[in-house]
Design a protein around this motif. Structure first.
Motif, mmCIF file in Angstrom:
data_model
loop_
_atom_site.group_PDB
_atom_site.id
_atom_site.type_symbol
_atom_site.label_atom_id
_atom_site.label_comp_id
_atom_site.label_asym_id
_atom_site.label_seq_id
_atom_site.Cartn_x
_atom_site.Cartn_y
_atom_site.Cartn_z
ATOM 1 N N SER A 205 0.827 -1.215 0.000
ATOM 2 C CA SER A 205 0.000 0.000 0.000
ATOM 3 C C SER A 205 0.856 1.257 0.000
ATOM 4 O O SER A 205 0.616 2.193 0.756
ATOM 5 C CB SER A 205 -0.943 -0.012 1.209
ATOM 6 N N GLU A 206 1.874 1.267 -0.838
ATOM 7 C CA GLU A 206 2.790 2.400 -0.861
ATOM 8 C C GLU A 206 2.130 3.690 -1.345
ATOM 9 O O GLU A 206 2.615 4.784 -1.039
ATOM 10 C CB GLU A 206 3.982 2.083 -1.768
ATOM 11 N N MET A 207 1.021 3.596 -2.092
ATOM 12 C CA MET A 207 0.442 4.781 -2.727
ATOM 13 C C MET A 207 0.043 5.848 -1.713
ATOM 14 O O MET A 207 0.281 7.036 -1.911
ATOM 15 C CB MET A 207 -0.758 4.393 -3.580
ATOM 16 N N TYR A 208 -0.588 5.439 -0.599
ATOM 17 C CA TYR A 208 -1.113 6.420 0.360
ATOM 18 C C TYR A 208 -0.406 6.387 1.709
ATOM 19 O O TYR A 208 -0.782 7.125 2.625
ATOM 20 C CB TYR A 208 -2.605 6.167 0.594
ATOM 21 N N LEU A 209 0.598 5.534 1.873
ATOM 22 C CA LEU A 209 1.211 5.331 3.181
ATOM 23 C C LEU A 209 1.832 6.605 3.742
ATOM 24 O O LEU A 209 1.711 6.879 4.947
ATOM 25 C CB LEU A 209 2.260 4.214 3.099
ATOM 26 N N SER A 210 2.488 7.410 2.895
ATOM 27 C CA SER A 210 3.094 8.651 3.392
ATOM 28 C C SER A 210 2.043 9.597 3.957
ATOM 29 O O SER A 210 2.270 10.266 4.970
ATOM 30 C CB SER A 210 3.883 9.341 2.279
ATOM 31 N N ASP A 211 0.887 9.667 3.304
ATOM 32 C CA ASP A 211 -0.192 10.514 3.818
ATOM 33 C C ASP A 211 -0.605 10.064 5.211
ATOM 34 O O ASP A 211 -0.850 10.886 6.112
ATOM 35 C CB ASP A 211 -1.409 10.454 2.888
ATOM 36 N N THR A 212 -0.695 8.748 5.405
ATOM 37 C CA THR A 212 -1.109 8.214 6.708
ATOM 38 C C THR A 212 -0.077 8.533 7.780
ATOM 39 O O THR A 212 -0.417 9.026 8.868
ATOM 40 C CB THR A 212 -1.310 6.692 6.605
ATOM 41 N N ILE B 112 9.651 3.810 2.329
ATOM 42 C CA ILE B 112 8.865 4.971 2.762
ATOM 43 C C ILE B 112 8.953 5.134 4.271
ATOM 44 O O ILE B 112 9.180 6.234 4.792
ATOM 45 C CB ILE B 112 7.399 4.816 2.305
ATOM 46 N N VAL B 113 8.788 4.027 5.001
ATOM 47 C CA VAL B 113 8.843 4.112 6.468
ATOM 48 C C VAL B 113 10.236 4.536 6.928
ATOM 49 O O VAL B 113 10.377 5.360 7.840
ATOM 50 C CB VAL B 113 8.437 2.774 7.106
ATOM 51 N N ARG B 114 11.282 3.998 6.303
ATOM 52 C CA ARG B 114 12.661 4.374 6.708
ATOM 53 C C ARG B 114 12.911 5.867 6.482
ATOM 54 O O ARG B 114 13.586 6.513 7.283
ATOM 55 C CB ARG B 114 13.673 3.538 5.927
ATOM 56 N N GLN B 115 12.374 6.406 5.394
ATOM 57 C CA GLN B 115 12.531 7.843 5.148
ATOM 58 C C GLN B 115 11.876 8.660 6.261
ATOM 59 O O GLN B 115 12.458 9.656 6.742
ATOM 60 C CB GLN B 115 11.924 8.203 3.798
ATOM 61 N N ASN C 264 -5.645 2.729 9.183
ATOM 62 C CA ASN C 264 -5.253 1.944 8.013
ATOM 63 C C ASN C 264 -4.375 2.759 7.067
ATOM 64 O O ASN C 264 -4.362 3.998 7.102
ATOM 65 C CB ASN C 264 -6.487 1.422 7.295
ATOM 66 N N SER C 265 -3.655 2.058 6.199
ATOM 67 C CA SER C 265 -2.610 2.692 5.402
ATOM 68 C C SER C 265 -3.133 3.532 4.245
ATOM 69 O O SER C 265 -2.330 4.067 3.479
ATOM 70 C CB SER C 265 -1.651 1.623 4.866
ATOM 71 N N ASP C 266 -4.441 3.656 4.102
ATOM 72 C CA ASP C 266 -4.985 4.606 3.125
ATOM 73 C C ASP C 266 -5.869 5.653 3.791
ATOM 74 O O ASP C 266 -6.476 6.487 3.119
ATOM 75 C CB ASP C 266 -5.758 3.886 2.014
ATOM 76 N N ASP C 267 -5.960 5.626 5.129
ATOM 77 C CA ASP C 267 -6.743 6.600 5.884
ATOM 78 C C ASP C 267 -5.824 7.582 6.594
ATOM 79 O O ASP C 267 -4.604 7.416 6.605
ATOM 80 C CB ASP C 267 -7.649 5.894 6.898
ATOM 81 N N TYR D 291 -10.092 10.735 8.532
ATOM 82 C CA TYR D 291 -10.518 10.691 7.135
ATOM 83 C C TYR D 291 -10.488 9.232 6.664
ATOM 84 O O TYR D 291 -9.484 8.534 6.846
ATOM 85 C CB TYR D 291 -9.584 11.519 6.251
ATOM 86 N N HIS D 292 -11.570 8.809 6.042
ATOM 87 C CA HIS D 292 -11.661 7.460 5.484
ATOM 88 C C HIS D 292 -11.638 7.553 3.967
ATOM 89 O O HIS D 292 -12.463 8.241 3.372
ATOM 90 C CB HIS D 292 -12.949 6.774 5.949
ATOM 91 N N ARG D 293 -10.693 6.855 3.349
ATOM 92 C CA ARG D 293 -10.558 6.911 1.902
ATOM 93 C C ARG D 293 -11.318 5.744 1.267
ATOM 94 O O ARG D 293 -11.151 4.581 1.657
ATOM 95 C CB ARG D 293 -9.087 6.852 1.490
ATOM 96 N N ARG D 294 -12.139 6.079 0.307
ATOM 97 C CA ARG D 294 -12.871 5.056 -0.437
ATOM 98 C C ARG D 294 -12.243 4.914 -1.819
ATOM 99 O O ARG D 294 -12.186 5.880 -2.574
ATOM 100 C CB ARG D 294 -14.351 5.430 -0.557
#
Length: 564
Positions: free
Chosen positions: A12-19, A48-51, A103-106, A218-221
């Motif tokens: 789920s790398e797409m939204y993980l930084s936002d989370t 992403i997490v290491r950054q 969650n990793s997209d919220d 925020y919940h992402r759909r």
């Protein structure tokens, strides 16, 4: 306060930084222990997490809370709920005060942790809280904010909040104390989709859920997420209920889906309240109020023929799924949109004769026409203004019911409105009345038609009229008269609390302007008689009753009209 937060992730790398950003940039006087628990991703998750870990170590001055601990753990698990259990176990050494997962997209909303910490401090008994959520689409656009919604402990413990019988609990934005987590034993790792539903069910057996009137998450759909498959979600819930809890689930659901009129009075469902937390700027603190989420027995109506218990109409077809409650709009649970321009409600009548029917509704659009038909014949027609977020409209009309089932068709019309959004149905009741009943339509008085949002008024109406909750020790008393003219009304107010003294009451006419104050001293009951000019139909009065200690636990009974 220390927060323990887990983000389960897999590919789920797409939204993980936002989370991650939404968690570590929270501002307030608290510590954050945060772990991203990876099920073995092969994408860029680990990088992403290491950054972000490097950023936290390199730039602590850019963070606005006492401390942030960001951990990363990767390894095999049996699913999301097993990953969450492992993540919280990793954080247990931090001795957290409050726990949640995101969650990793919220995302957490700005100020979420400060708000939750304030609520836990301001509501000392709170151990399980949850706030409002906003919906995001895949592009991050805000698609709307959910209203504050109360969750009754009995309904939650029975599992009714499964999206079928009652609305879901929004997982993002729900927080709990460590004691509750340890007592219920965490999440069931054998579940794949409904672990959050099961967790709230178990937690409700040990504490209440307080819904906070604040935006927390925020919940992402988006396509492809686990929560998208609602059919499999319900299959998993049914499997859990079949193992344990099916009887409680069905019994409680049936009691609050039916009108309860066929059951003996003592076994009819009672009103169910749910706690809602609201921040009071004037007090600089939180206060807990009770919101009506489950209808009890239908109210009684007083007419000159005596008191009559109402029949509640049953929705047959033409309406969407039940929604609510929405305390901020004074809407109870079970409201529905009339769909395709027509809906049918049915009354099961054992005592045929003349009835007075009251339909409560709202509309988005101004000048919506509402027609009521029975057996193809027009019974009633009214035009109502727009009022979705303010006050309800009450349409009153007479009808003659036969023994057995009697159907009423509700047909809203508006030239610009979608057929599915013309009318919001709230409730329909019918009282058996003697003598003529004149049709009328009016908007409910906003002061007399409020749910208990600003205080509690408990009323036992043993005979005569219907009591609506009010505030500050007061309530709206609704009475029906079948004729216009000067009349004397008498009622009795009973003191429920023991040891109370200096009992005083004030009764005011909401529309007529008269007020009567009475001092009962140390008497347990107070009989009030006063004269007034009553119009045929509905009259609303306000009653305020208190003793010297501030108790407002009183009942109203023995209501009678006499002509002057």
């Amino acid at each position: 306060m220390r927060f323990a937060i887990v983000t389960p992730t897999l590919q789920s790398e797409m939204y993980l930084s936002d989370t991650i950003r939404s968690v570590i940039f929270q501002s307030g006087d608290f510590d954050i222990s945060y772990v991203v628990r990876d099920g073995g991703s092969s994408d860029g998750t680990a990088g992403i997490v290491r950054q972000w870990q490097a950023f936290v170590k390199r730039s602590p001055g850019l963070l606005n809370c006492r401390s942030v601990e960001l951990l990363y753990e990767s390894g095999a698990d049996t699913g999301m709920y097993d990953a969450l259990n492992k993540g919280f176990e990793r954080l247990s050494v931090s001795a957290p005060d409050a726990m949640t997962w995101i969650n990793s997209d919220d995302m957490l909303a700005p100020g979420a942790l400060a708000t939750v910490a304030s609520a836990f401090n301001g509501l000392p008994d709170a151990e399980l809280v949850g706030g409002r959520a906003a919906w995001l689409n895949g592009d991050g656009e805000n698609m709307g904010v959910a209203p504050v919604m109360g969750f009754a402990r009995a309904f939650l413990a029975a599992g009714l909040h499964d999206g079928r019988k009652r609305p879901f609990v929004m997982q993002e934005g729900t927080f709990w104390k460590r004691r509750v987590w340890e007592e219920v034993g965490g999440l069931d790792p054998t579940l794949r989709l409904a672990g959050d539903w099961d967790l709230w069910r178990k937690m409700a057996r040990t504490t209440e859920y307080i819904a906070l009137d604040a935006l927390i998450a925020y919940h992402r759909r988006r396509p492809g997420q686990l929560s998208e498959n609602i059919t499999k979600y319900h299959v998993e819930i049914d499997a859990v209920l079949d193992r344990s809890g099916r009887a409680d689930y069905e019994a409680l659901a049936e009691g609050y889906e039916s009108d309860g009129q066929s059951a003996p009075a003592e076994s009819r469902p009672q009103p169910v309240m749910a706690p809602v937390g609201k921040y009071r700027p004037d007090l600089r603190n939180w206060t807990k109020i009770m919101s009506l989420v489950g209808q009890g027995p239908a109210p009684r109506l007083y007419s000159d023929g005596g008191a009559a218990t109402a029949l509640r109409g049953r929705v047959v077809d033409g309406m969407g799924a039940p929604e609510g409650p929405f305390p901020e709009f004074d809407l109870p649970s079970g409201v529905r949109w009339v769909q395709a321009g027509e809906a049918t409600v049915a009354f099961e009548v054992s005592d045929p004769g003349r009835y007075l029917v009251r339909l409560q509704c709202r509309s988005i659009y101004d000048q919506t026409n509402v027609r009521i038909r029975s057996h193809g014949r027009l019974l009633y027609e009214a035009t109502i203004p727009a009022s979705l977020e303010s006050q309800s409209h009450e349409l009153l009309f007479p009808v003659v019911f036969e023994r057995g089932r009697n159907d009423l068709a509700i047909l809203p019309e508006h030239p610009l409105a979608s057929p599915d959004l013309r009318l919001l149905y709230i409730d329909v009741l019918a009282w058996h009345v003697d003598g003529p009943a004149s049709a009328s339509a009016f908007s409910a008085d906003s002061n007399a038609n409020r749910s208990a949002n600003d205080g509690e008024w408990r009323a036992n109406v043993s005979a005569g009229a219907r009591f609506e909750s009010g505030n500050e020790g007061g309530g709206g008393l609704e009475i029906f008269s079948d004729r216009t003219g000067p009349r004397t009304i008498q009622l009795q107010i009973l003191r429920n609390s023991t040891g109370a003294r200096d009992f005083r009451a004030t009764i005011s006419g909401m529309t007529s302007g008269w007020t009567k104050a009475i001092d009962a001293g140390n008497e347990a009951a107070l009989t009030v008689a006063f004269e007034g000019f009553f119009f045929a139909g509905r009259t609303v009065m306000r009653i305020e009753a208190r003793d010297v200690a501030g108790s407002d636990d009183f009942s109203v009974k023995d209501i009678a009209f006499t002509d002057q």
